[in-house]
Design a protein around this motif. Structure first.
Motif, PDB file in Angstrom:
ATOM      1  N   UNK A  72       0.828  -1.207   0.000  1.00 55.01           N
ATOM      2  CA  UNK A  72       0.000   0.000   0.000  1.00 55.01           C
ATOM      3  C   UNK A  72       0.857   1.249   0.000  1.00 55.01           C
ATOM      4  N   UNK A  73       1.963   1.203   0.764  1.00 56.85           N
ATOM      5  CA  UNK A  73       2.835   2.372   0.824  1.00 56.85           C
ATOM      6  C   UNK A  73       3.483   2.631  -0.526  1.00 56.85           C
TER       7      UNK A  73
ATOM      8  N   UNK B 193      -3.256   5.985   5.639  1.00 53.96           N
ATOM      9  CA  UNK B 193      -3.092   5.738   4.204  1.00 53.96           C
ATOM     10  C   UNK B 193      -4.267   6.269   3.389  1.00 53.96           C
ATOM     11  N   UNK B 194      -5.488   6.101   3.879  1.00 57.64           N
ATOM     12  CA  UNK B 194      -6.658   6.554   3.142  1.00 57.64           C
ATOM     13  C   UNK B 194      -6.671   8.069   2.978  1.00 57.64           C
ATOM     14  N   UNK B 195      -6.292   8.788   4.040  1.00 60.06           N
ATOM     15  CA  UNK B 195      -6.253  10.246   3.973  1.00 60.06           C
ATOM     16  C   UNK B 195      -5.199  10.702   2.964  1.00 60.06           C
ATOM     17  N   UNK B 196      -4.023  10.054   2.993  1.00 59.43           N
ATOM     18  CA  UNK B 196      -2.955  10.401   2.056  1.00 59.43           C
ATOM     19  C   UNK B 196      -3.437  10.224   0.614  1.00 59.43           C
ATOM     20  N   UNK B 197      -4.070   9.074   0.351  1.00 62.83           N
ATOM     21  CA  UNK B 197      -4.553   8.790  -1.006  1.00 62.83           C
ATOM     22  C   UNK B 197      -5.592   9.814  -1.445  1.00 62.83           C
ATOM     23  N   UNK B 198      -6.505  10.158  -0.542  1.00 64.21           N
ATOM     24  CA  UNK B 198      -7.559  11.106  -0.894  1.00 64.21           C
ATOM     25  C   UNK B 198      -7.004  12.505  -1.142  1.00 64.21           C
ATOM     26  N   UNK B 199      -6.155  12.992  -0.230  1.00 61.71           N
ATOM     27  CA  UNK B 199      -5.588  14.331  -0.388  1.00 61.71           C
ATOM     28  C   UNK B 199      -4.785  14.425  -1.679  1.00 61.71           C
TER      29      UNK B 199
ATOM     30  N   UNK C 279       5.536  13.405   1.105  1.00 61.55           N
ATOM     31  CA  UNK C 279       4.848  12.775   2.224  1.00 61.55           C
ATOM     32  C   UNK C 279       5.809  12.503   3.379  1.00 61.55           C
ATOM     33  N   UNK C 280       5.257  12.526   4.584  1.00 61.04           N
ATOM     34  CA  UNK C 280       5.972  12.076   5.780  1.00 61.04           C
ATOM     35  C   UNK C 280       4.962  11.325   6.629  1.00 61.04           C
ATOM     36  N   UNK C 281       5.392  10.192   7.207  1.00 58.01           N
ATOM     37  CA  UNK C 281       4.462   9.287   7.904  1.00 58.01           C
ATOM     38  C   UNK C 281       4.268   9.607   9.375  1.00 58.01           C
TER      39      UNK C 281
ATOM     40  N   UNK D  19       6.319  24.926   0.182  1.00 58.55           N
ATOM     41  CA  UNK D  19       5.535  26.160   0.160  1.00 58.55           C
ATOM     42  C   UNK D  19       4.388  26.114   1.158  1.00 58.55           C
ATOM     43  N   UNK D  20       3.882  24.920   1.460  1.00 57.20           N
ATOM     44  CA  UNK D  20       2.759  24.778   2.388  1.00 57.20           C
ATOM     45  C   UNK D  20       2.768  23.365   2.956  1.00 57.20           C
ATOM     46  N   UNK D  21       2.222  23.215   4.169  1.00 58.35           N
ATOM     47  CA  UNK D  21       2.214  21.921   4.859  1.00 58.35           C
ATOM     48  C   UNK D  21       0.799  21.591   5.321  1.00 58.35           C
ATOM     49  N   UNK D  22       0.393  20.334   5.102  1.00 55.27           N
ATOM     50  CA  UNK D  22      -0.833  19.801   5.692  1.00 55.27           C
ATOM     51  C   UNK D  22      -0.417  18.732   6.690  1.00 55.27           C
TER      52      UNK D  22
END
Length: 225
Positions: free
Chosen positions: A32-33, A54-60, A72-74, A89-92
């Motif tokens: 998955x990763x 993982x689901x949030x990463x995929x959706x974003x 990405x950072x885990x 430039x920006x971080x979520x």
């Protein structure tokens, strides 16, 4: 409310030689990763997503595809290291993560002159007013609840980047931020702006001290700062 479920244990089942595979694969498996690849495009703003789900990463990533260069950072610690290395430039960032949580990530990056200017959007399922106030107190620029609205995320990020551009322009036309009007001073009475002002003053001091050095170029300036 508590529910107690009692399952009777008997020895009547027939023994089997093979073990059944798990019904649901782990969402954090290596396979998955590997599906989440960083998209690099020098012409797009760089976004760092600090999230362990993982689901949030995929959706974003699907929402922001083609709009941002995405890294990405885990976990929180990896996110801080990545931010200091690439200066996006920006971080979520998620709030609840292994290692440092989102509040600690926000506080660390906002107090470092290398990253204090980066807008940070916190994502969390904790939706109480107290949680929002806590996030803002640690320096978050925006606070969105999970599940978040796609358009709200896009507009929030666009507005934050536009504010950064206006801030850069203000510093550009005000002699490296050292010659401010009263309106400018009133707008920047917060710890982040103070860190940026100190950095700009350091920049000017270093340049002025080396004006006569013919071999003082960008690499030397970078090391001095």
């Amino acid at each position: 409310t508590e529910f107690d479920i009692h399952l009777p244990i008997t020895a009547n089942a027939q023994a089997t030689a093979t073990q059944a595979p798990p019904l649901v694969p782990s969402p954090t498996s290596d396979a998955a990763e590997e599906e989440i690849e960083e998209t690099i495009d020098a012409d797009l703003p760089e976004l760092l997503i600090i999230e362990d789900n993982q689901d949030i990463i995929t959706y974003v990533k699907s929402v922001l595809a083609g709009r941002y260069t995405v890294r990405f950072a885990r976990n929180g610690n990896a996110g801080i290291e990545q931010a200091l290395e690439s200066v996006p430039d920006i971080i979520i960032s998620d709030v609840m993560m292994p290692g440092k949580n989102g509040y600690e990530v926000c506080e660390t990056l906002k107090q470092d002159e290398r990253t204090s200017h980066i807008p940070i959007v916190l994502l969390t399922a904790k939706a109480t007013q107290a949680d929002k106030v806590t996030g803002l107190r640690f320096g978050a620029d925006a606070y969105l609840n999970k599940p978040f609205d796609k358009e709200e995320l896009l507009i929030t990020m666009e507005n934050l980047l536009e504010l950064r551009k206006k801030l850069q322009e203000r510093f550009r036309i005000s002699d490296f931020g050292l010659r401010k009007s009263e309106a400018d001073v009133s707008e920047t009475q917060n710890p982040t702006s103070e860190i940026e002002d100190v950095f700009l003053q350091k920049f000017r001091t270093v340049v002025e001290a080396n004006l006569s050095e013919t071999d003082f170029e960008m690499p030397q300036l970078e090391r001095a700062l």
